[in-house]
Design a protein around this motif. Sequence first.
Motif, PDB file in Angstrom:
ATOM      1  N   ALA A 192      -6.943  55.608 -22.170  1.00  0.00           N
ATOM      2  CA  ALA A 192      -7.575  56.272 -21.029  1.00  0.00           C
ATOM      3  C   ALA A 192      -6.556  56.998 -20.158  1.00  0.00           C
ATOM      4  CB  ALA A 192      -8.336  55.247 -20.193  1.00  0.00           C
ATOM      5  N   LEU A 193      -5.276  56.748 -20.416  1.00  0.00           N
ATOM      6  CA  LEU A 193      -4.227  57.485 -19.694  1.00  0.00           C
ATOM      7  C   LEU A 193      -4.378  58.994 -19.853  1.00  0.00           C
ATOM      8  CD1 LEU A 193      -1.029  55.341 -20.364  1.00  0.00           C
ATOM      9  CD2 LEU A 193      -1.858  56.060 -18.114  1.00  0.00           C
ATOM     10  N   TRP A 194      -4.913  59.422 -20.983  1.00  0.00           N
ATOM     11  CA  TRP A 194      -5.063  60.864 -21.199  1.00  0.00           C
ATOM     12  C   TRP A 194      -5.986  61.488 -20.156  1.00  0.00           C
ATOM     13  CZ3 TRP A 194      -1.583  63.222 -23.850  1.00  0.00           C
ATOM     14  CH2 TRP A 194      -0.927  62.556 -24.880  1.00  0.00           C
ATOM     15  N   CYS A 195      -6.953  60.707 -19.654  1.00  0.00           N
ATOM     16  CA  CYS A 195      -7.839  61.219 -18.609  1.00  0.00           C
ATOM     17  C   CYS A 195      -7.056  61.516 -17.333  1.00  0.00           C
ATOM     18  CB  CYS A 195      -8.940  60.202 -18.316  1.00  0.00           C
ATOM     19  SG  CYS A 195     -10.041  59.856 -19.698  1.00  0.00           S
ATOM     20  N   VAL A 196      -6.182  60.582 -16.940  1.00  0.00           N
ATOM     21  CA  VAL A 196      -5.424  60.767 -15.707  1.00  0.00           C
ATOM     22  C   VAL A 196      -4.312  61.794 -15.906  1.00  0.00           C
ATOM     23  CG1 VAL A 196      -3.636  58.985 -15.950  1.00  0.00           C
ATOM     24  CG2 VAL A 196      -4.569  59.503 -13.699  1.00  0.00           C
TER      25      VAL A 196
END
Length: 218
Positions: A192-196
């Motif tokens: 989910a780091l890719w979202c941030v």
Amino acid sequence: MITQDRKALLLATCLAAQAGFVDALGFIHLGGFFISFMSGNSTRLAVSLAEQGYTLAVLLPFALIALFVVGVMLGTVIGHSAKHNKSAKILLLVFSLLLAAALSHYCGHDGLAIAFMVIAMGAENDVFVNKGEVSVAVTYMTGTLVKLGQRIAGNFVGEEKKPWLPYLILWLGLILGAVIGSVAYAWAGLSALWCVVVFSGVLAGFQWLQKSPERRAL
């Protein structure tokens, strides 16, 4: 102050939401340690020292605190070296660190990913700085909640009325980011780091095109 500038408040709230998102990812992944809230990690460090002495249990909170300080130092250096639009350059640094965290996780190095996340959150606190002091907290909310309480109480005790809603908005921004981060972790884990990363990149790009609200917010 952010109470007098809507653009500065918007940027600060977005950064608080970003911090909440990242903190939630790290908190869940590490089983109760924080990425951006170093007061909590300091308490965990103290409790570990009291209960277990100088063992491996104290290394994680100590490492997180040390990395956070490194991030603050790095952001300070970037801010001092920048001649124009310091906030944009610091946000580009934060974006780069979060990108490095996402790539580290993708390559199977979760420990390195956590380290980059902590450094990024430390650097993020250098966006709103006045005379070397943080004027708007974006990764921790204790001071914000104190100001919120003071402003609300001031309306009842006859003090000069000052706006309190911006401080509530800041706090809600962090809460919203943390809720979204928790849901995202349940869905994708640290991926989910890719979202941030995308969110951080948009913030940095937008800020690059604007005048520096961190100057107007002070």
